[in-house]
Structure formats: structure tokens, C-alpha cells
Design a protein around this motif. Structure first.
Motif, PDB file in Angstrom:
ATOM      1  N   GLU A  16      84.292   6.195  28.803  1.00  0.00           N
ATOM      2  CA  GLU A  16      84.313   6.544  30.354  1.00  0.00           C
ATOM      3  C   GLU A  16      85.345   7.535  30.447  1.00  0.00           C
ATOM      4  N   THR A  17      86.318   7.285  30.050  1.00  0.00           N
ATOM      5  CA  THR A  17      87.542   8.532  30.019  1.00  0.00           C
ATOM      6  C   THR A  17      86.710   9.795  29.416  1.00  0.00           C
ATOM      7  N   LEU A  18      86.121   9.761  28.459  1.00  0.00           N
ATOM      8  CA  LEU A  18      85.771  10.784  27.545  1.00  0.00           C
ATOM      9  C   LEU A  18      84.575  11.512  28.302  1.00  0.00           C
ATOM     10  N   THR A  19      83.914  10.590  28.933  1.00  0.00           N
ATOM     11  CA  THR A  19      82.563  11.128  29.596  1.00  0.00           C
ATOM     12  C   THR A  19      82.850  11.853  30.870  1.00  0.00           C
ATOM     13  N   SER A  20      83.933  11.296  31.509  1.00  0.00           N
ATOM     14  CA  SER A  20      84.522  11.862  32.778  1.00  0.00           C
ATOM     15  C   SER A  20      85.111  13.230  32.428  1.00  0.00           C
ATOM     16  N   ILE A  21      85.767  13.418  31.378  1.00  0.00           N
ATOM     17  CA  ILE A  21      86.508  14.562  30.982  1.00  0.00           C
ATOM     18  C   ILE A  21      85.304  15.648  30.681  1.00  0.00           C
ATOM     19  N   LEU A  22      84.152  15.202  29.799  1.00  0.00           N
ATOM     20  CA  LEU A  22      83.167  16.208  29.620  1.00  0.00           C
ATOM     21  C   LEU A  22      82.563  16.765  30.740  1.00  0.00           C
ATOM     22  N   GLU A  23      82.285  15.743  31.513  1.00  0.00           N
ATOM     23  CA  GLU A  23      81.656  16.016  32.936  1.00  0.00           C
ATOM     24  C   GLU A  23      82.417  16.955  33.661  1.00  0.00           C
ATOM     25  N   LEU A  24      83.549  16.940  34.067  1.00  0.00           N
ATOM     26  CA  LEU A  24      84.345  17.467  34.826  1.00  0.00           C
ATOM     27  C   LEU A  24      84.299  18.929  34.210  1.00  0.00           C
ATOM     28  N   SER A  25      84.595  19.166  32.656  1.00  0.00           N
ATOM     29  CA  SER A  25      84.781  20.398  31.928  1.00  0.00           C
ATOM     30  C   SER A  25      83.457  21.192  32.295  1.00  0.00           C
ATOM     31  N   ARG A  26      82.070  20.379  32.334  1.00  0.00           N
ATOM     32  CA  ARG A  26      80.959  21.104  32.600  1.00  0.00           C
ATOM     33  C   ARG A  26      80.944  21.558  33.994  1.00  0.00           C
ATOM     34  N   LEU A  27      81.402  20.645  34.874  1.00  0.00           N
ATOM     35  CA  LEU A  27      81.395  21.304  36.173  1.00  0.00           C
ATOM     36  C   LEU A  27      81.965  22.521  36.532  1.00  0.00           C
ATOM     37  N   GLU A  28      83.318  22.593  35.848  1.00  0.00           N
ATOM     38  CA  GLU A  28      84.094  23.368  35.810  1.00  0.00           C
ATOM     39  C   GLU A  28      83.728  24.859  35.445  1.00  0.00           C
ATOM     40  N   SER A  29      82.844  24.532  34.471  1.00  0.00           N
ATOM     41  CA  SER A  29      82.064  25.803  33.740  1.00  0.00           C
ATOM     42  C   SER A  29      80.751  26.070  34.351  1.00  0.00           C
ATOM     43  N   HIS A  30      80.602  25.290  35.598  1.00  0.00           N
ATOM     44  CA  HIS A  30      79.102  25.564  35.931  1.00  0.00           C
ATOM     45  C   HIS A  30      77.927  25.271  34.950  1.00  0.00           C
ATOM     46  N   GLN A  31      77.767  24.252  34.291  1.00  0.00           N
ATOM     47  CA  GLN A  31      76.996  24.005  33.189  1.00  0.00           C
ATOM     48  C   GLN A  31      76.105  22.806  33.588  1.00  0.00           C
ATOM     49  N   THR A  32      76.352  22.169  34.636  1.00  0.00           N
ATOM     50  CA  THR A  32      75.957  20.624  35.191  1.00  0.00           C
ATOM     51  C   THR A  32      74.503  20.989  35.304  1.00  0.00           C
ATOM     52  N   GLN A  33      73.534  20.252  34.966  1.00  0.00           N
ATOM     53  CA  GLN A  33      72.001  20.547  35.049  1.00  0.00           C
ATOM     54  C   GLN A  33      71.789  19.430  36.181  1.00  0.00           C
ATOM     55  N   LEU A  34      70.896  20.037  36.939  1.00  0.00           N
ATOM     56  CA  LEU A  34      70.423  19.362  38.415  1.00  0.00           C
ATOM     57  C   LEU A  34      69.018  18.810  38.111  1.00  0.00           C
ATOM     58  N   ALA A  35      68.530  17.389  38.254  1.00  0.00           N
ATOM     59  CA  ALA A  35      67.155  17.324  38.153  1.00  0.00           C
ATOM     60  C   ALA A  35      66.867  16.790  39.615  1.00  0.00           C
ATOM     61  N   LEU A  36      66.765  17.767  40.563  1.00  0.00           N
ATOM     62  CA  LEU A  36      66.446  17.612  41.966  1.00  0.00           C
ATOM     63  C   LEU A  36      65.077  16.900  42.313  1.00  0.00           C
ATOM     64  N   GLN A  37      65.232  15.989  43.213  1.00  0.00           N
ATOM     65  CA  GLN A  37      64.002  15.085  43.529  1.00  0.00           C
ATOM     66  C   GLN A  37      64.314  14.579  45.070  1.00  0.00           C
ATOM     67  N   ARG A  38      63.119  14.040  45.790  1.00  0.00           N
ATOM     68  CA  ARG A  38      63.410  13.420  46.871  1.00  0.00           C
ATOM     69  C   ARG A  38      63.815  11.952  46.640  1.00  0.00           C
ATOM     70  N   VAL A  39      65.071  11.697  47.085  1.00  0.00           N
ATOM     71  CA  VAL A  39      65.741  10.468  46.910  1.00  0.00           C
ATOM     72  C   VAL A  39      65.645   9.747  48.223  1.00  0.00           C
ATOM     73  N   ASP A  40      65.306   8.481  48.082  1.00  0.00           N
ATOM     74  CA  ASP A  40      65.670   7.623  49.456  1.00  0.00           C
ATOM     75  C   ASP A  40      67.273   7.147  49.327  1.00  0.00           C
ATOM     76  N   LEU A  41      67.927   7.737  50.130  1.00  0.00           N
ATOM     77  CA  LEU A  41      69.414   7.558  50.076  1.00  0.00           C
ATOM     78  C   LEU A  41      69.560   5.882  50.389  1.00  0.00           C
ATOM     79  N   THR A  42      69.002   5.576  51.321  1.00  0.00           N
ATOM     80  CA  THR A  42      69.405   4.014  51.653  1.00  0.00           C
ATOM     81  C   THR A  42      69.193   3.098  50.527  1.00  0.00           C
ATOM     82  N   ALA A  43      67.973   3.384  49.983  1.00  0.00           N
ATOM     83  CA  ALA A  43      67.564   2.350  48.860  1.00  0.00           C
ATOM     84  C   ALA A  43      68.434   2.627  47.559  1.00  0.00           C
TER      85      ALA A  43
END
Lengths: 150, 754
Positions: free
Chosen positions: B578-605
């Protein structure tokens, strides 16, 4: 002293449940010879020939203080981050040293703080020895034996 | 060779003539001849001419002339013994005195300079008496060569008689008693001694010259005149003027009658005047408008012609020494002055014979008689050095004013001067500044001790230097590098302070920016070290579990226990992952490499689903986890995976930091400032809460309240940092409201989607 066999009582102050369990198991299977493999060598031998260790656990500083006051331990192993806002291992050490029974009792730091400067930092703060996690069984057992001249 | 009485009158300075009872001239001295030569006479006066004719000729045809001729006739006729007359002739006024010589039929006419009776005084009267008696006795003394002692001893002139024999020996016959008064001469001792003894008294530098001129006078039998210094052992030097006339002595040799005058004072004055003129480089000149003749002293030559000390004789020559433009100015001013009497002062440039430009101060004034301009007199002073100094000071002032902010204050610190630069920077007008204290510009930045130290330094008379932050009239801040120089009077007390400032606002601003940048870099560095330390801690703790359990399992013989150990090992492994994943995710965010899969999401659900996952944790801590929605089907445009992580983290945190009570989650509509519709997920807990200080840094990676060694809750500390970045990536934001020990409210707002 070396030949006098006795029960060595250690208090391990640690908030991480798994780490605490592991330390207890380390000493359960060790004797005063200072080797992790001692158990195998002396299997079947009379109990009287072995030094025995008892590791008591304290998951937070207050439990630790209670236990220290109710019993005189031979040695204390202490995690630094105890998950408590008020007291960490360093402050607990200083409180201990003010207690009459624990002015000279060996206290080891056993911690995940393991940056290069941490060893000297903790020794300067008054710990007798410093161990970084992960801890090797033979290393910690031998250090305890050396410190208590077993 | 002149007669005895002529020799006597030759020793006199004033014009003297000896006439007979008809006015016929028998003898004149040199002064008389010089005087007569200046007169517009038809014939040269001398033996054979008549003095009365001269009178008639040069005296104006006036009553004065008639009176003069009448007076002289009375004298010659024995009707009066002395005749005195004051008359005006062309080149000045002269006093005339005529008297009978002894009891002879000869008369002495003595002219003397004198403007008024008063000025002529006693001395001149005595001189008259002296000359008359000298002539009187001289005339009868062709055999007796001495003057009566009673006479020579009463007049304040040192007279002497010296006999030089034909063999060259000499003897001083007589000194009048006044000669005793001359210090260092020891006149009484010289009587009966020779010329050699006298020369011993003469100053060594003059001795040779005196001896030579005397020898020449003897050889040529001419009047002897010489000036010399007496070798006095007294402090004060005496200078004498000696004049003597030779007479052919009875029995051969020469008989000298002479006088000695003490000219020390006039000589001193002359020398002093010359010194002053040279020191001040000031010369005097005069201009005679008739013929434009110029006369000047030597100092002017030194100024204008330092190389060959030429003399100027005409106005043209004088004008020519000035540079062309200035020449015209001077010529014009001189012409004006000749028409309208008065004076002028000019500073003009002269071209010297070294071909250098000298600046001279030229002063001129008119000298008038009866409103008629007779001549111009004036001075000419070399003021080149002075002018250059003045120019240098002006240049320095200009340079200073051009570069620095300059002001001056009086001894109490009130502004007395401010240059244009200072006025521009302070924003005040000159009138607003003068008389004010520089406190006007105080920014309040410096402590009172700062200014006290400044004031104490400068009142001690020491220079103060430092950087001062000021505020101008518009309230804008400016920095100056300031030097305050005290000017000290005779009693060592400052009477003025000169303040020179340089505007260093730009530099200071740059310094401040640099400091900010450095502080920020330091802070980033600190955060990075912290991040590393925390990362190390977060990895080592589960690793300790994995490795420690491995060591135990290796020794464990009871197989049934191995199952439990393996479970614990797995738990540690998951935490590490979990720690390693978080670190990787953060580092990808910092280097703007996060891939977005945008879609219509029912927030309440989605929120409801996350809650259902977390339900077991809430139950295990006996917490109430409730959910309600005023928005049954609120949609957002988002990446579902990221949203799950955000809510998982925030609701999970709420549970983690709450020991009793519960966590309320709700979904409700909201809007941003522009009125765009948003959906808000509100998570309210009754947990430990956070301090205001902690809230500021809540979303920094690896931060938990009670950071460092006192962290109470396990976890990487990366969760909130990632949650916020994800929310922002999806166009939303997270707001937090919290009070220590009272619980927290997190609001996750996302743009609503149809």
C-alpha cells in the motif's frame, strides 16, 4: 555472575503489534549463550543450565510506566514512535532515568527511524544501543547478553 | 666742477636756485633743472636767465603771479627777509620760499612739494631752514669747510664731512649729532677715522658696492649716492640712503659734504608691499587717458608675462593680452568709465606668454580733479587658482547631485537643503521638506534604538553609515544606503549634517526575493528529507514484520502456528504494498503522468459502495457510519478509480481518527462562485480534530499531526495528499473545517454533470 543462571526480564515498549510479537518469539527461543541457534544445541538438556528470558510488552508509554514501577526489569527495549501525542520513546527514556530503579538499566532503541544520522542521534539522546528495523534475532539477543554480561 | 654753494644745494632733493638781487639766476641744483624742464618755458633756466621771468612765464596770468613777483621784489629790495608763497603750476602745487643768503646780495629760492600748508608741516620748514643756512654758511666757507655745529646738531638729519686726500687717504671730519641715533653706525667713533672703518659698518653684502661707487664718485668728481644696509647687530635692520657732493679741497683732495637718511621704514613698507603683491598675485596699474599711456608695477608683468616679464606701455598692449572676447568687454568698460566716472570689477581671461589662460580679477576706478577724469587707477589680480578651485567644487557638487540624494540638516536635524534627486525620491516638494525632520520619511521599520545609535554617532562628530528603509509621500517604501557626515565647528560641536543617500530599493527588493527563494528552497529541501525519513519508516515497519516472522517461522516446530505467522506476514506485506503504491501514485501525480479514464459516474451510488466496504471497520470500532443523500442520482464526469480512492481515504481517515461516536456521510448540491452546479460529499466525524496550524499543511505528503516520533496512527501519510491532487485533477476541491478534540468536516466538491 556468568555462571549464575537466572531469569532475565526485559520490557519491550512497542505499539506495533506484529513487531512486539516477533521480539517475544526471538527471546523465547534464545538462551544466555548469545546465539540464536542455542536452542538446538541444548535441546533436552536440563532447564537449569540455560538462562531464560521473559519479554513483557507495553503497547503505549503509560502501560510502560506502570510496568516499570511495578517490577524491576533488567533491560528495556524501546520503540521511538509510540503512537502517542504526549510521550515518545526519547521522553519516556528521560522519565525512566529519573526513577530510582532505572538510573543505570540498559535501554536499547529499536526503531524504524533509520536515516544515516539517526544512530548517532539516538545514542546521543541517551540510549545504550541502537537497532534499526528490521531487527535480526541473533544481533539483538547477542547485544542483550553482552550488555548484561551473560 | 661746481662751486662750493652749488655743491651744497646739489645735496638737496628739492628744487633750489640761487639768484642775485635782480632775480638773475646764479646757480641751480639738478632737482631745479628737472623741475624747470617740465615747464613750458621758452628758454632753459640757468645762469643768465631771470627767475622773475620764469614766474611770469609759468605762473598763470593771475593775481597769484602778481603777488609772487611783488613778494620777491620786496625781498630783493630788503623790504622783507623771507617770502613764502603757495602756487599752483601745471604738474602740481609747489610751495615757494625765498630768503636772503647770510648778509650777501644773493638769495635762495626753494621749491617744495606740498598740497596744503598743513601737509608741508614742520619738517619741510626745517628743510627750508636747513638749505638756507647751508647755503649761507657754504657761501662764506670757501675757506672754512664746516657747517656750524649748533645747526647741524639741531636738525634731524645725519650730515657728515669727509676729507679725501690726494694720496687716497680719507678722514671723517664731522658727524652731526643726529647720526648717533642711527643704530649700528656708531658715528661718533668714526670721527677721525677713515673710509675703511666706515665700510666695516656697512652690511657685508653691500660693502663692495658702496666702496666701488665711492671710488667712482671720487674719480669722476660727481655726486655720490648709494643705498646700503648697516651691519647692525641689533634685530632690526637699518637701511640708509647716503648722498654727498664733492668739493675741491684747499691743498688738494676732495671735501665731501653729505647726508645720510634712515630709509628702513619706507624700505620695509616697500618690501612688504612687494611681498603682499606677489603673495596675492595682485598688481596695480594706471592709465593716462591722454595718449592712453599705461603704467604698472612688476607683479602685473609676472602675471601676464611670466616668461619674459615684459612691461606694457599702452592701453592697446594691455588689451592685447586678453583673449579676444574679453578684450572687447574690457575696452568697452574702460571707455564707459572714462565718460562716466566710477569703478568696475571684472573677471576676464588673459593669455599669458606661456600661451596659457589665466583668469584675472581687474578692478578700475577713476581719479578726478574738478569732475575731470585725470586717470584710471586699478588692480589686476590672478584668480586662476581660486577660480579653478571654485570650478572644481562646483563640478564635484554637480557630480554628487547627479548621482546621489543629497540633503543637509542643521544641528538639530532639521532639513536645510535638499537636492532634486532627494525631492524626486521622497515625493515631497522642497517647501514641504525644508525645516522638517527626516522623521517625515520614517517607515517604522527600524527600532528607536537604531535611530538613537545613529544620532549618538553623528553628534559625537563621527560619520554614520547604514541602510535605511523609508516611506515616501505616497507611502511607498524605498531603501537608501545612507552616509551622514557631521560638520564640526571650532569647539568640536557639529553645526551641520550632510546626508548623502543612494537609492538601493531595487537591490533590496532583489535581495528580499532572493531570500524568499532561498527560504522556499530550504523548505522544499526540508520537506524532501522529511519525506525520505518518513518513507524509510513506513517501509521498514512492515519489512520488520516480514523478516522477523520469517526468522521465527524458520525455528518453529509447531506447524499449526506457522499458519498464524504466515497471515501476519501477509498483513505486513499488504501494508508495504500500500505504501509503495501510494508513493508511486504521488510521484506520477507530481510529474503529471496520471492517466484519466473519464466517464459519467453516479456519485451517490459510488459513495454508497465505498461505505459498504468500510462498514466492517466501523463495526469493529463500534462506530456508527451513516449515509444520506438529498441528491438521489447526482452525476459527475470523473475517473471512477480515482474517486473510489478519494472517498476510501477520506471516510477511512474519519473512521481511523474517531474513537467514539460516528461518521456521517451525505451528498448534497452546491455551486462555485460563478454559480456553476457542484456536488458536495460531506464527511463529518466526531474524532480527534485538528489544530488550525495543522490544517494549513494538512495536504502535504507524509504529514500526520504529531509528526516525527509521536505519530499515533499508522499509515503512510500520503493518503490526503493524493486525495486532494486527484480531486483537483477532476476539477473539484476539498474543504476542511475542524476543531481540536471536536471532530472534522471534509467537503469534497466536484462539478455536477447532467
Amino acid at each position: 555472575m556468568k555462571n549464575r543462571l537466572r531469569m532475565i526480564c526485559i520490557l519491550y515498549i512497542e505499539d506495533d503489534r506484529i513487531s512486539a510479537l516477533i521480539m517475544q518469539k526471538f527471546f523465547e527461543k534464545a538462551d544466555g549463550s548469545g546465539t540464536a541457534a542455542a536452542h538446538h544445541t541444548y535441546v533436552g538438556a536440563p532447564l537449569i543450565t540455560r538462562n531464560a528470558f521473559r519479554v513483557d510488552l507495553a503497547p503505549d508509554p503509560f502501560t510502560a510506566l506502570e510496568k516499570l514501577q511495578s517490577f524491576k526489569y533488567d533491560l528495556v527495549l524501546m520503540d521511538i514512535n509510540l503512537g502517542d501525542d504526549e510521550l515518545d520513546g526519547v521522553e519516556l527514556l528521560h522519565s525512566m532515568r529519573k526513577m530510582e530503579d532505572y538510573q543505570h538499566t540498559p535501554v536499547f532503541a529499536v526503531t524504524s527511524y533509520a536515516m544515516p544520522e539517526d544512530r548517532s542521534r539516538f545514542l546521543e539522546l541517551g540510549f545504550d544501543r541502537y537497532f534499526s528495523k528490521p531487527v535480526e534475532q541473533h544481533a539483538i539477543v547477542r547485544a542483550v547478553c553482552e550488555e548484561l554480561e551473560l | 666742477m661746481k662751486s662750493n654753494d652749488t655743491s651744497l644745494i646739489d645735496a638737496l632733493d628739492d628744487p633750489v636756485a640761487i639768484v642775485d638781487a635782480t632775480g638773475g639766476i646764479q646757480a641751480t641744483n639738478q632737482a631745479f633743472d628737472d623741475h624747470a624742464n617740465q615747464l613750458p618755458l621758452t628758454q632753459t633756466p640757468g645762469p643768465g636767465t631771470n627767475y622773475l621771468d620764469i614766474c611770469r612765464c609759468y605762473l598763470p596770468k593771475s593775481n597769484a603771479c602778481r603777488l609772487c613777483i611783488q613778494g620777491l621784489s620786496d625781498l630783493f629790495g630788503g623790504r622783507r627777509s623771507v617770502y613764502q608763497h603757495f602756487h599752483c603750476i601745471q604738474n602740481g602745487r609747489k610751495r615757494l620760499r625765498a630768503s636772503r643768503i647770510d648778509k650777501t646780495d644773493r638769495f635762495l629760492i626753494h621749491l617744495r612739494e606740498g598740497h596744503t600748508y598743513k601737509n608741508s608741516g614742520r619738517d619741510s620748514t626745517l628743510a627750508f631752514e636747513n638749505s638756507e643756512t647751508a647755503i649761507a654758511t657754504g657761501s662764506t666757507a670757501t675757506q672754512r669747510f664746516d657747517l656750524p655745529e649748533w645747526f647741524t646738531d639741531t636738525i634731524p638729519v645725519a650730515t657728515f664731512q669727509l676729507h679725501v686726500f690726494s694720496n687716497g687717504n680719507s678722514i671723517f671730519k664731522r658727524f652731526s649729532s643726529y647720526a648717533d641715533v642711527i643704530p649700528g653706525l656708531y658715528a661718533r667713533d668714526l670721527i677721525g677715522r677713515d673710509m675703511g672703518r666706515f665700510l666695516e659698518r656697512v652690511g657685508p653684502e653691500d660693502r663692495h658696492r658702496v666702496a666701488r661707487t665711492f671710488r667712482e664718485a671720487c674719480e669722476q668728481r660727481k655726486a655720490w649716492e648709494v643705498r646700503f644696509r648697516i651691519d647692525s647687530h641689533l634685530d632690526h635692520l637699518r637701511y640708509l640712503q647716503l648722498r654727498a657732493s664733492p668739493l675741491e679741497a684747499v691743498g688738494g683732495g676732495l671735501f665731501w659734504n653729505g647726508i645720510m637718511l634712515d630709509i628702513s621704514e619706507s624700505r620695509d613698507l616697500q618690501l612688504q608691499l612687494a611681498d603682499v603683491a606677489q603673495l596675492a598675485r595682485v598688481g596695480n596699474w594706471e592709465l593716462n587717458p591722454i595718449g592712453n599711456r599705461v603704467n604698472h608695477n612688476e607683479e602685473i608683468s609676472r602675471i601676464v608675462f611670466p616668461r619674459n616679464l615684459q612691461r606694457m606701455e599702452t592701453l592697446d598692449q594691455l588689451l592685447h593680452s586678453f583673449v579676444a572676447e574679453d578684450r572687447a568687454i574690457l575696452a568697452e568698460n574702460i571707455q564707459k568709465l572714462l565718460i562716466h566716472p566710477g569703478s568696475f570689477d571684472l573677471e576676464l581671461r588673459v593669455r599669458t606668454d606661456h600661451n596659457e589662460i589665466a583668469i584675472v580679477h581687474i578692478h578700475a576706478r577713476t581719479e578726478c580733479v574738478n569732475d575731470q577724469t585725470m586717470r584710471l587707477r586699478g588692480t589686476l589680480q590672478d584668480v586662476t587658482a581660486l577660480t579653478r578651485q571654485r570650478q572644481q567644487i562646483a563640478d564635484l557638487q554637480y557630480a554628487l547631485d547627479a548621482s546621489a540624494l543629497v540633503s543637509a540638516t542643521d544641528r538639530n536635524g532639521y532639513i536645510t537643503y535638499a537636492n532634486d534627486n532627494y525631492i524626486r525620491v521622497t515625493g515631497f516638494t522642497r517647501d514641504e521638506l525644508i525645516g522638517q525632520n527626516p522623521r517625515l520619511m520614517n517607515s517604522g521599520f527600524h527600532t528607536p534604538e537604531f535611530f538613537q545609535n545613529l544620532w549618538e554617532t553623528i553628534t559625537r562628530g563621527q560619520v554614520w553609515r547604514g541602510e535605511i528603509k523609508n516611506r515616501n509621500k505616497d507611502g511607498q517604501i524605498y531603501w537608501t544606503d545612507t552616509v551622514i557626515v557631521p560638520f564640526i565647528d571650532e569647539s568640536n560641536i557639529p553645526y551641520q549634517y550632510m546626508v548623502i543617500r543612494y537609492d538601493i530599493t531595487d537591490r533590496k527588493n532583489a535581495e528580499e526575493k532572493l531570500k524568499e527563494a532561498r527560504d522556499m528552497a530550504d523548505e522544499m529541501n526540508r520537506l524532501k528529507s522529511n519525506f525520505l525519513a518518513n518513507m524509510s519508516h513506513e517501509i521498514r515497519t512492515p519489512l520488520n514484520g516480514i523478516m522477523g516472522l520469517s526468522q521465527i517461522m524458520r525455528m518453529e516446530e509447531n506447524v499449526s502456528k506457522l499458519h498464524d505467522y504466515a497471515n501476519l506476514q501477509l498483513q505486513s506485506g499488504r501494508r508495504l504494498l500500500e505504501t509503495l503504491t501510494s508513493i508511486l501514485e504521488l510521484s506520477r501525480l507530481e510529474s503529471h503522468q496520471t492517466q484519466l479514464a473519464l466517464q459519467r459516474v453516479d456519485l451517490t451510488a459510488l459513495v454508497r459502495e465505498v461505505i459498504s466496504y468500510l462498514e466492517p471497520i466501523a463495526r469493529s470500532k463500534s462506530l456508527l457510519l451513516s449515509f444520506q443523500s438529498t441528491q438521489p442520482d447526482g452525476y459527475v464526469h470523473a475517473d471512477e478509480r480515482l474517486l473510489v480512492q478519494v472517498f476510501n481515504n477520506i471516510i477511512g481517515n474519519a473512521l481511523k481518527f474517531t474513537d467514539s461516536g460516528g461518521v456521517d456521510v451525505s451528498v448534497e448540491p452546491a455551486s462555485d462562485r460563478q454559480g456553476q452546479p457542484f456536488l458536495c460529499v460531506k464527511v463529518r466525524d466526531t474524532g480527534v480534530g485538528m489544530s488550525a496550524e495543522f490544517l494549513d499543511r494538512l495536504f502535504d505528503p507524509f504529514l500526520q499531526e504529531s509528526s516525527g516520533q509521536k505519530r499515533r496512527f499508522e499509515g503512510s501519510g500520503l493518503g490526503l495528499a493524493i486525495a486532494r491532487r486527484y480531486t483537483e485533477l477532476l476539477g473539484g476541491r476539498i474543504l476542511v473545517d475542524s476543531k481540536k478534540d471536536k471532530g472534522s468536516v471534509f467537503r469534497i466538491e466536484l462539478p455536477a454533470h447532467d
